[in-house]
Scaffold this motif. Sequence first.
Motif, PDB file in Angstrom:
ATOM      1  N   ALA A   1       0.769  -1.002   0.178  1.00 26.37           N
ATOM      2  CA  ALA A   1      -0.060  -0.101  -0.050  1.00 26.37           C
ATOM      3  C   ALA A   1       0.940   1.253   0.026  1.00 26.37           C
ATOM      4  O   ALA A   1       1.874   1.197   0.582  1.00 26.37           O
ATOM      5  N   GLY A   2       0.744   2.271  -0.851  1.00 31.60           N
ATOM      6  CA  GLY A   2       1.408   3.504  -1.120  1.00 31.60           C
ATOM      7  C   GLY A   2       2.468   3.243  -1.839  1.00 31.60           C
ATOM      8  O   GLY A   2       3.285   4.293  -1.787  1.00 31.60           O
ATOM      9  N   HIS A   3       2.937   2.509  -2.462  1.00 32.95           N
ATOM     10  CA  HIS A   3       4.048   2.179  -3.464  1.00 32.95           C
ATOM     11  C   HIS A   3       3.686   1.854  -4.893  1.00 32.95           C
ATOM     12  O   HIS A   3       2.546   1.262  -4.833  1.00 32.95           O
ATOM     13  N   ASN A   4       4.591   1.900  -5.636  1.00 37.11           N
ATOM     14  CA  ASN A   4       4.169   1.640  -6.983  1.00 37.11           C
ATOM     15  C   ASN A   4       5.196   0.699  -7.554  1.00 37.11           C
ATOM     16  O   ASN A   4       5.422   0.475  -8.773  1.00 37.11           O
ATOM     17  N   VAL A   5       6.034  -0.032  -6.791  1.00 40.91           N
ATOM     18  CA  VAL A   5       7.190  -0.863  -6.924  1.00 40.91           C
ATOM     19  C   VAL A   5       6.719  -2.162  -7.853  1.00 40.91           C
ATOM     20  O   VAL A   5       5.888  -2.937  -7.080  1.00 40.91           O
TER      21      VAL A   5
END
Length: 197
Positions: A43-47
């Motif tokens: 959650a909160g990342h785009n990796v």
Amino acid sequence: MSISTLPLFLLAVLLSCSAASPFYWKKPCLSQPSLTCYFTPTAGHNVTGSVQFSPLFMRKARSRNRCFVRITAKLNNLSPGYHGFHIHTYGDIRSSDGKSTGGHFSNPSGIARQHALPGDWPRHWGDFGSLEAAGDGTATYDRVDYIIKLRGIVGRGMIVHALEDKGKEAQPSGGAGSRQARCVIGIANPDYMANMS
Ligand SMILES: *[C@@H]1O[C@H](CO)[C@@H](O)[C@H](O)[C@H]1NC(C)=O
């Protein structure tokens, strides 16, 4: 076959079946399936990205083992700099923060080992050090591991962390911070192996 070539023939058969022969080791090594791990961001990342594990047959001085594992990875959407990169104990990616994958995967026998970087010993099987992301957020990784076995890591999880892994100075897990992406290691489909991410 004449009587005079028979002893030579028998010697050749004996050599190719013995543990000293490269033929004895190479086939079972290279016929193991490659593995893959396909990342989804926490959650909160785009990796995003993926890791491939492939059998690599090679001779290494003072080692009876000749089947090693080549690890290649390509990741995207990281912040520039170093990111800790490990196998974790569980292939359970249900929690949105990545914590359901548990701690670092020590080894299949469960013997407790300390945290370290890949060049150090003892270390957890899952201690892969860090990836280095470039200014555009991409990172690649390519290393041969002399300890892990393909059969011992299927079904385990993997994590890409927020910070650099500081190795054995930072017990128990390298101080690499929060978890930005996670995946489950599984058998790779050979038709998709060329498409890294
Ligand atoms: C993830 O991508 C979204 C959409 O492009 C963007 O708004 C957000 O800032 C990104 N988050 C991070 C942590 O890079």
